[in-house]
Design a protein around this motif. Structure first.
Motif, PDB file in Angstrom:
ATOM      1  N   VAL A  81      48.472  53.458  50.925  1.00 53.59           N
ATOM      2  CA  VAL A  81      48.875  52.950  49.635  1.00 53.59           C
ATOM      3  C   VAL A  81      48.102  52.429  48.682  1.00 53.59           C
ATOM      4  CG1 VAL A  81      50.107  50.719  48.973  1.00 53.59           C
ATOM      5  CG2 VAL A  81      50.916  51.853  50.865  1.00 53.59           C
ATOM      6  N   THR A  82      46.626  51.937  49.310  1.00 49.20           N
ATOM      7  CA  THR A  82      45.750  51.699  48.410  1.00 49.20           C
ATOM      8  C   THR A  82      45.047  52.972  47.813  1.00 49.20           C
ATOM      9  OG1 THR A  82      45.128  49.674  49.853  1.00 49.20           O
ATOM     10  CG2 THR A  82      43.144  50.513  48.363  1.00 49.20           C
ATOM     11  N   THR A  86      46.306  55.878  47.241  1.00 51.67           N
ATOM     12  CA  THR A  86      47.464  56.440  46.463  1.00 51.67           C
ATOM     13  C   THR A  86      47.274  55.917  44.886  1.00 51.67           C
ATOM     14  OG1 THR A  86      48.632  57.293  48.345  1.00 51.67           O
ATOM     15  CG2 THR A  86      49.603  57.333  46.224  1.00 51.67           C
ATOM     16  N   ALA A  87      47.216  54.359  44.791  1.00 51.02           N
ATOM     17  CA  ALA A  87      47.184  53.879  43.710  1.00 51.02           C
ATOM     18  C   ALA A  87      46.053  54.264  42.886  1.00 51.02           C
ATOM     19  CB  ALA A  87      47.258  52.307  43.967  1.00 51.02           C
ATOM     20  N   ALA A  91      46.424  57.966  41.681  1.00 54.39           N
ATOM     21  CA  ALA A  91      47.442  57.858  40.664  1.00 54.39           C
ATOM     22  C   ALA A  91      46.983  57.454  39.305  1.00 54.39           C
ATOM     23  CB  ALA A  91      48.824  57.057  40.982  1.00 54.39           C
ATOM     24  N   ALA A  92      45.991  56.510  39.355  1.00 53.70           N
ATOM     25  CA  ALA A  92      45.326  55.825  38.013  1.00 53.70           C
ATOM     26  C   ALA A  92      44.281  56.718  37.511  1.00 53.70           C
ATOM     27  CB  ALA A  92      44.744  54.774  38.551  1.00 53.70           C
ATOM     28  N   THR A 125      42.126  60.510  50.572  1.00 54.52           N
ATOM     29  CA  THR A 125      43.460  59.912  50.554  1.00 54.52           C
ATOM     30  C   THR A 125      44.454  60.398  51.239  1.00 54.52           C
ATOM     31  OG1 THR A 125      42.734  59.001  48.224  1.00 54.52           O
ATOM     32  CG2 THR A 125      45.221  58.468  49.059  1.00 54.52           C
ATOM     33  N   VAL A 178      53.466  56.844  44.105  1.00 55.38           N
ATOM     34  CA  VAL A 178      53.288  55.272  44.319  1.00 55.38           C
ATOM     35  C   VAL A 178      54.445  54.595  44.903  1.00 55.38           C
ATOM     36  CG1 VAL A 178      52.476  53.259  43.560  1.00 55.38           C
ATOM     37  CG2 VAL A 178      51.263  55.287  42.834  1.00 55.38           C
ATOM     38  N   THR A 184      55.362  56.225  48.559  1.00 57.64           N
ATOM     39  CA  THR A 184      54.316  55.768  49.451  1.00 57.64           C
ATOM     40  C   THR A 184      54.779  54.269  50.014  1.00 57.64           C
ATOM     41  OG1 THR A 184      52.668  57.192  48.492  1.00 57.64           O
ATOM     42  CG2 THR A 184      52.016  55.564  50.075  1.00 57.64           C
ATOM     43  N   ALA A 185      55.263  53.389  48.680  1.00 54.57           N
ATOM     44  CA  ALA A 185      55.471  52.226  49.177  1.00 54.57           C
ATOM     45  C   ALA A 185      56.397  51.891  49.928  1.00 54.57           C
ATOM     46  CB  ALA A 185      55.677  51.274  47.713  1.00 54.57           C
TER      47      ALA A 185
END
Length: 392
Positions: A164-165, A167-168, A171-172, A189, A258, A261-262
């Motif tokens: 999760v971390t 992927t964020a 994505a950013a 990741t 994101v 994945t969440a």
């Protein structure tokens, strides 16, 4: 290009895990005097015929024979018809594979998938009835299995939390146009995903949403997930005439990645495993290696397949280590062989390291690829015996 990765010791992780994932094949017979239900499945081009539509609770062995002309799969589904309880994959024409599962009483479905695409065929109800013989483990063994289950559930939650971390951050970088940063984050990741990859297959359509390859797209299917973004990040390796995605499309794909994945993170918070699910998980992760990573088909544009390869092996070794002490008591020879084959595979992977990571898969020679494939097969044969040895 150097690919960052985390490594787990292959052996000696007695507290590291139970084993998960919901796939596997187990070709050997159980111990003499063991009791289990044995059923046969005929998977043809047009039907999925199971020899019985019920079995008593406990250990159940499905021997799946492929009488069709395409590679097939067999699924045991939960009562919602979606969640995978067990599966036997990659069964070639004329071949058979065994699926061994531990089943509580309840309602299930069976189905086959010739060609390994589409919705499958022959979906039928399957009932597991109450059985006094279902609880045969000693208190000591049951406690050890429960400890392995608890430890592995913690491991899964930790890997998905790191996913999760990561992927964020990925994505950013992708949506702000920092392609170099996104490419650098891509493989490390995804390693968190690959270590627990087979788990997502039990959660309906999450796996295709997150990890579908372009070659596996069905007509009209929306392509999302890691590989859709991978193609945009490595356009030089895409087909001639490929057009980079628009900023809006990048935002859409990153947002879905994101969000999905969440969702995965939510779903792994309350996982429960059986011993068979654990052992089949190691088998399933090695199947992922043999059917995607070792062929170079998984990371078609980034060529970061060896990072995925290592992560799948990491996951399988953690799973194996969680039950190794039990296996030593039941079959020390098999444990010694698995120790040896895991170590040999890790040695071959380590030979492909470059700095903190791996060489690109396109840089490997045919001989190096063949050596990896041969060792995957050498490990796969004894690993496929794990479930039956421990469960039956």
């Amino acid at each position: 290009m150097s690919l960052m990765r985390a490594r787990f010791p292959l052996l000696g992780l007695a507290s590291a895990a139970g084993l998960l994932a919901l796939t596997g094949c187990v070709p050997n017979a159980g111990a003499p005097g063991s009791s289990h239900a044995a059923l046969t499945v005929d998977s043809s081009a047009t039907a999925c015929t199971v020899s019985a539509d019920e079995a008593p609770a406990g250990n159940v062995r499905f021997t799946v024979a492929n009488s069709g002309d395409q590679v097939t799969e067999f699924y045991l589904l939960a009562d919602d018809g979606l969640r995978i309880v067990g599966e036997a994959e990659n069964i070639g024409p004329g071949l058979s594979r065994d699926l061994v599962v531990q089943l509580p009483a309840g309602s299930y479905f069976t189905a086959c998938k010739p060609g390994m695409t589409g919705d499958g065929i022959g979906k039928a109800e399957f009932t597991v009835t109450e059985s006094e013989g279902a609880a045969g483990a000693s208190v000591d063994l049951a406690a050890r299995i429960e400890t392995a289950n608890t430890n592995y559930a913690s491991y899964v939650r930790d890997q998905v939390a790191q996913l999760v971390t990561g992927t964020a951050a990925f994505a950013a970088a992708y949506t702000t146009g920092d392609a170099d940063a996104a490419r650098a984050l891509y493989a490390p990741t995804r390693a968190h995903w690959e270590r627990v990859e087979t788990i997502a297959e039990s959660f309906g359509d999450l796996d295709p949403k997150l990890d579908l390859r372009e070659a596996d797209l069905e007509e009209g299917q929306d392509w999302t997930g890691w590989h859709a973004i991978e193609k945009d990040l490595w356009p030089a390796d895409a087909e001639a005439g490929f057009t980079a995605y628009s900023p809006d499309e990048r935002q859409r794909l990153a947002g879905l990645l994101v969000a999905d994945t969440a969702t995965l993170n939510d779903k792994v918070q309350d996982l429960h495993f059986t011993l068979a699910q654990q052992t089949n998980g190691a088998i399933g992760l090695l199947d992922e290696v043999s059917t995607g990573k070792v062929t170079g088909e998984e990371e078609f544009w980034s060529h970061t397949d060896l990072s995925d390869f290592q992560a799948n092996v990491d996951g399988a070794s953690v799973l194996y280590a969680g039950v190794r002490d039990i296996l030593v008591e039941k079959d020390a020879t098999l444990a010694e062989r698995l120790d040896r084959e895991f170590a040999a595979l890790q040695e071959l992977l380590d030979a492909q390291r470059a700095g903190d990571g791996f060489r690109l898969y396109t840089e490997l020679s045919p001989a190096e690829i063949r050596a990896l494939a041969d060792q995957v097969n050498a490990l796969g044969e004894p690993l496929n015996q794990l479930t039956a040895t421990l469960v039956l």
